[in-house]
Design a protein around this motif. Sequence first.
Motif, PDB file in Angstrom:
ATOM      1  N   SER A 191       0.835  -1.203   0.000  1.00 19.19           N
ATOM      2  CA  SER A 191       0.000   0.000   0.000  1.00 19.19           C
ATOM      3  C   SER A 191       0.872   1.256   0.000  1.00 19.19           C
ATOM      4  CB  SER A 191      -0.923  -0.010   1.219  1.00 19.19           C
ATOM      5  OG  SER A 191      -1.799   1.082   1.217  1.00 19.19           O
ATOM      6  N   LYS A 192       1.977   1.216   0.735  1.00 19.99           N
ATOM      7  CA  LYS A 192       2.912   2.348   0.766  1.00 19.99           C
ATOM      8  C   LYS A 192       3.458   2.638  -0.631  1.00 19.99           C
ATOM      9  CE  LYS A 192       7.350   3.773   2.725  1.00 19.99           C
ATOM     10  NZ  LYS A 192       8.467   3.417   3.639  1.00 19.99           N
ATOM     11  N   GLU A 193       3.801   1.579  -1.361  1.00 22.09           N
ATOM     12  CA  GLU A 193       4.314   1.765  -2.723  1.00 22.09           C
ATOM     13  C   GLU A 193       3.300   2.494  -3.603  1.00 22.09           C
ATOM     14  OE1 GLU A 193       5.187  -2.134  -4.111  1.00 22.09           O
ATOM     15  OE2 GLU A 193       7.011  -2.360  -2.914  1.00 22.09           O
ATOM     16  N   THR A 194       2.029   2.198  -3.372  1.00 20.17           N
ATOM     17  CA  THR A 194       0.968   2.815  -4.173  1.00 20.17           C
ATOM     18  C   THR A 194       0.738   4.267  -3.789  1.00 20.17           C
ATOM     19  OG1 THR A 194      -0.151   0.681  -4.428  1.00 20.17           O
ATOM     20  CG2 THR A 194      -1.467   2.665  -4.816  1.00 20.17           C
ATOM     21  N   TYR A 195       0.663   4.541  -2.485  1.00 25.98           N
ATOM     22  CA  TYR A 195       0.186   5.844  -2.040  1.00 25.98           C
ATOM     23  C   TYR A 195       1.286   6.847  -1.694  1.00 25.98           C
ATOM     24  CZ  TYR A 195      -4.428   3.718  -1.789  1.00 25.98           C
ATOM     25  OH  TYR A 195      -5.595   3.099  -2.105  1.00 25.98           O
ATOM     26  N   GLU A 196       2.479   6.400  -1.391  1.00 28.01           N
ATOM     27  CA  GLU A 196       3.535   7.335  -0.983  1.00 28.01           C
ATOM     28  C   GLU A 196       3.803   8.418  -2.026  1.00 28.01           C
ATOM     29  OE1 GLU A 196       7.775   7.003   1.359  1.00 28.01           O
ATOM     30  OE2 GLU A 196       7.452   5.692  -0.372  1.00 28.01           O
ATOM     31  N   PRO A 197       3.816   8.088  -3.331  1.00 27.01           N
ATOM     32  CA  PRO A 197       4.083   9.146  -4.327  1.00 27.01           C
ATOM     33  C   PRO A 197       2.916  10.101  -4.557  1.00 27.01           C
ATOM     34  CG  PRO A 197       4.549   6.927  -5.206  1.00 27.01           C
ATOM     35  CD  PRO A 197       3.725   6.759  -3.980  1.00 27.01           C
ATOM     36  N   GLN A 198       1.751   9.776  -4.044  1.00 35.06           N
ATOM     37  CA  GLN A 198       0.553  10.566  -4.347  1.00 35.06           C
ATOM     38  C   GLN A 198       0.397  11.730  -3.363  1.00 35.06           C
ATOM     39  OE1 GLN A 198      -2.975   8.130  -4.541  1.00 35.06           O
ATOM     40  NE2 GLN A 198      -1.986   6.538  -5.777  1.00 35.06           N
ATOM     41  N   PRO A 199      -0.297  12.792  -3.800  1.00 36.57           N
ATOM     42  CA  PRO A 199      -0.648  13.866  -2.855  1.00 36.57           C
ATOM     43  C   PRO A 199      -1.518  13.298  -1.730  1.00 36.57           C
ATOM     44  CG  PRO A 199      -1.047  14.540  -5.132  1.00 36.57           C
ATOM     45  CD  PRO A 199      -0.743  13.077  -5.170  1.00 36.57           C
ATOM     46  N   GLU A 200      -1.238  13.721  -0.509  1.00 31.31           N
ATOM     47  CA  GLU A 200      -1.942  13.206   0.681  1.00 31.31           C
ATOM     48  C   GLU A 200      -1.885  11.685   0.723  1.00 31.31           C
ATOM     49  OE1 GLU A 200      -5.900  14.944   0.505  1.00 31.31           O
ATOM     50  OE2 GLU A 200      -5.186  16.618   1.738  1.00 31.31           O
ATOM     51  N   GLY A 201      -0.729  11.153   0.338  1.00 28.14           N
ATOM     52  CA  GLY A 201      -0.579   9.695   0.257  1.00 28.14           C
ATOM     53  C   GLY A 201      -0.788   8.993   1.574  1.00 28.14           C
ATOM     54  N   PHE A 202      -0.252   9.562   2.663  1.00 27.39           N
ATOM     55  CA  PHE A 202      -0.401   8.898   3.960  1.00 27.39           C
ATOM     56  C   PHE A 202      -1.859   8.844   4.382  1.00 27.39           C
ATOM     57  CE2 PHE A 202      -0.764   9.119   8.608  1.00 27.39           C
ATOM     58  CZ  PHE A 202      -0.198   7.881   8.927  1.00 27.39           C
ATOM     59  N   LYS A 203      -2.581   9.913   4.123  1.00 26.56           N
ATOM     60  CA  LYS A 203      -4.000   9.951   4.496  1.00 26.56           C
ATOM     61  C   LYS A 203      -4.770   8.827   3.793  1.00 26.56           C
ATOM     62  CE  LYS A 203      -7.994  13.073   4.523  1.00 26.56           C
ATOM     63  NZ  LYS A 203      -8.480  14.441   4.156  1.00 26.56           N
ATOM     64  N   LYS A 204      -4.504   8.647   2.491  1.00 25.03           N
ATOM     65  CA  LYS A 204      -5.176   7.583   1.739  1.00 25.03           C
ATOM     66  C   LYS A 204      -4.741   6.209   2.234  1.00 25.03           C
ATOM     67  CE  LYS A 204      -5.327  10.491  -2.395  1.00 25.03           C
ATOM     68  NZ  LYS A 204      -4.780  10.660  -3.765  1.00 25.03           N
ATOM     69  N   TYR A 205      -3.470   6.072   2.519  1.00 26.43           N
ATOM     70  CA  TYR A 205      -2.880   4.810   2.995  1.00 26.43           C
ATOM     71  C   TYR A 205      -3.497   4.382   4.331  1.00 26.43           C
ATOM     72  CZ  TYR A 205       1.002   2.522   5.671  1.00 26.43           C
ATOM     73  OH  TYR A 205       1.782   1.742   6.491  1.00 26.43           O
ATOM     74  N   ILE A 206      -3.530   5.305   5.271  1.00 21.95           N
ATOM     75  CA  ILE A 206      -4.024   4.953   6.610  1.00 21.95           C
ATOM     76  C   ILE A 206      -5.536   4.757   6.591  1.00 21.95           C
ATOM     77  CG2 ILE A 206      -4.420   7.276   7.526  1.00 21.95           C
ATOM     78  CD1 ILE A 206      -2.730   4.386   9.416  1.00 21.95           C
ATOM     79  N   ARG A 207      -6.223   5.537   5.770  1.00 22.29           N
ATOM     80  CA  ARG A 207      -7.677   5.394   5.669  1.00 22.29           C
ATOM     81  C   ARG A 207      -8.043   4.017   5.143  1.00 22.29           C
ATOM     82  NH1 ARG A 207     -11.316   6.339   1.429  1.00 22.29           N
ATOM     83  NH2 ARG A 207     -13.437   6.871   2.125  1.00 22.29           N
ATOM     84  N   LYS A 208      -7.356   3.576   4.085  1.00 23.82           N
ATOM     85  CA  LYS A 208      -7.634   2.261   3.515  1.00 23.82           C
ATOM     86  C   LYS A 208      -7.370   1.165   4.530  1.00 23.82           C
ATOM     87  CE  LYS A 208      -6.059  -0.920  -0.084  1.00 23.82           C
ATOM     88  NZ  LYS A 208      -5.201  -1.090  -1.282  1.00 23.82           N
ATOM     89  N   PHE A 209      -6.242   1.270   5.239  1.00 31.60           N
ATOM     90  CA  PHE A 209      -5.896   0.240   6.221  1.00 31.60           C
ATOM     91  C   PHE A 209      -6.936   0.159   7.328  1.00 31.60           C
ATOM     92  CE2 PHE A 209      -3.899  -0.868  10.288  1.00 31.60           C
ATOM     93  CZ  PHE A 209      -3.479  -2.160  10.000  1.00 31.60           C
ATOM     94  N   LEU A 210      -7.300   1.304   7.887  1.00 35.58           N
ATOM     95  CA  LEU A 210      -8.233   1.322   9.012  1.00 35.58           C
ATOM     96  C   LEU A 210      -9.617   0.833   8.611  1.00 35.58           C
ATOM     97  CD1 LEU A 210      -7.239   4.665  10.772  1.00 35.58           C
ATOM     98  CD2 LEU A 210      -6.682   2.333  11.483  1.00 35.58           C
ATOM     99  N   ILE A 211     -10.072   1.233   7.422  1.00 38.29           N
ATOM    100  CA  ILE A 211     -11.396   0.794   6.977  1.00 38.29           C
ATOM    101  C   ILE A 211     -11.419  -0.717   6.783  1.00 38.29           C
ATOM    102  CG2 ILE A 211     -13.029   0.852   5.049  1.00 38.29           C
ATOM    103  CD1 ILE A 211     -12.368   3.824   4.729  1.00 38.29           C
TER     104      ILE A 211
END
Length: 367
Positions: free
Chosen positions: A60-80
């Motif tokens: 998931s980090k590989e996918t979202y780290e390069p994106q704007p607000e990547g951490f927010k998307k990463y943590i949201r997906k994990f928690l959901i």
Amino acid sequence: MHATTKGHIIQLDGIRFIAVALVLIDHFYSAVNIIPYGKLGVTIFFVLSGFLISRILLKSKETYEPQPEGFKKYIRKFLIRRTIRIFPIYYLLLIVLFILNVPPVREKFAWLALYGTNIYIAVYQTWLGSSDHLWSLAVEEQVYLFFPFLIFFVSRKNLIPWLAVMGAASVLLRFYFYFSGKDWSVSYVTMPACLDSFALGGLMAWLQLYKKEVFLKLFDKTWPVVLALIGWILMQYWNKSYDNIHNVVDVVIDRLVSSIFSFFLIGRAVTGYGGAMKYFLENPISVYLGRISYGIYLYHNFIYNHYHSGPNHPTVRLLHKIYRNIPSLEGSLTFEACLFSLLTIAVASLSWHFFEKPINSLKDRYA
């Protein structure tokens, strides 16, 4: 590696079945059992959880780290996704137990609802009756509070040293608890004292994703699993050489040796066992029971607990009714264990098909 199109590793369902079966054997044979099968089963779950969660988070980090607000998307997906998988059945069970007034759920409801069971046990150095086993679920949830941050904000190169420090600190903490005179339960249930299991699982995930050749060299043969199992067996003999059951081997060393065995057991399943082990892990019964293992683990202590199921407990009453009709079965621990297991599987199956599976399908929206 035998995996589905979605990347689900088939043999890991069989590993889940082994882990939960070890717990059931330990708990349903409590009257006579002297080997800590249940502790091994829980450790297998911890290492497996460390592997799967780290693998999910790293990808998931590989996918979202390069994106704007990547951490927010990463943590949201994990928690959901974790919430969908873990919470519904857990809180459904707590509500049912609260309504039925199964002790000590009403009295300790806040601890149970906030996944603080292990903290309660460690602070008060007392157990929680038929809710005892929920301590391990509390440990996993507490790990989930910081693991996503560790994996996202620590670079790929530096993650292994962090995991190594985390694992070593966990073992040292157990040494500290033991030699400072803490009750054995403190070392057993506190989350930081369990982290060597999760660290090894994280190492396995890192190797599979980024060092495939090393991963295959470690896990493409079965002999390391056998060697690690022999080490675990020898540790049991070492443990029995002490007069005190909760000695340094039991309190400090056991989890580390069990974690190393689990590391090789699970890693080999990822590459794929052959022969009889392949058949065992991939046959439909093992796969199914592994798939519903969360429910089996969650419900089993309420179906029957050797120390806390009194004469008015529904399972005990059913057992006595069977004995009145078939007196020859009375006193058979094997029959009792089979009955308790079948009842647990039946409840877990109903839970899976009518509650968990429909809710889990929502996870596909956050794949």
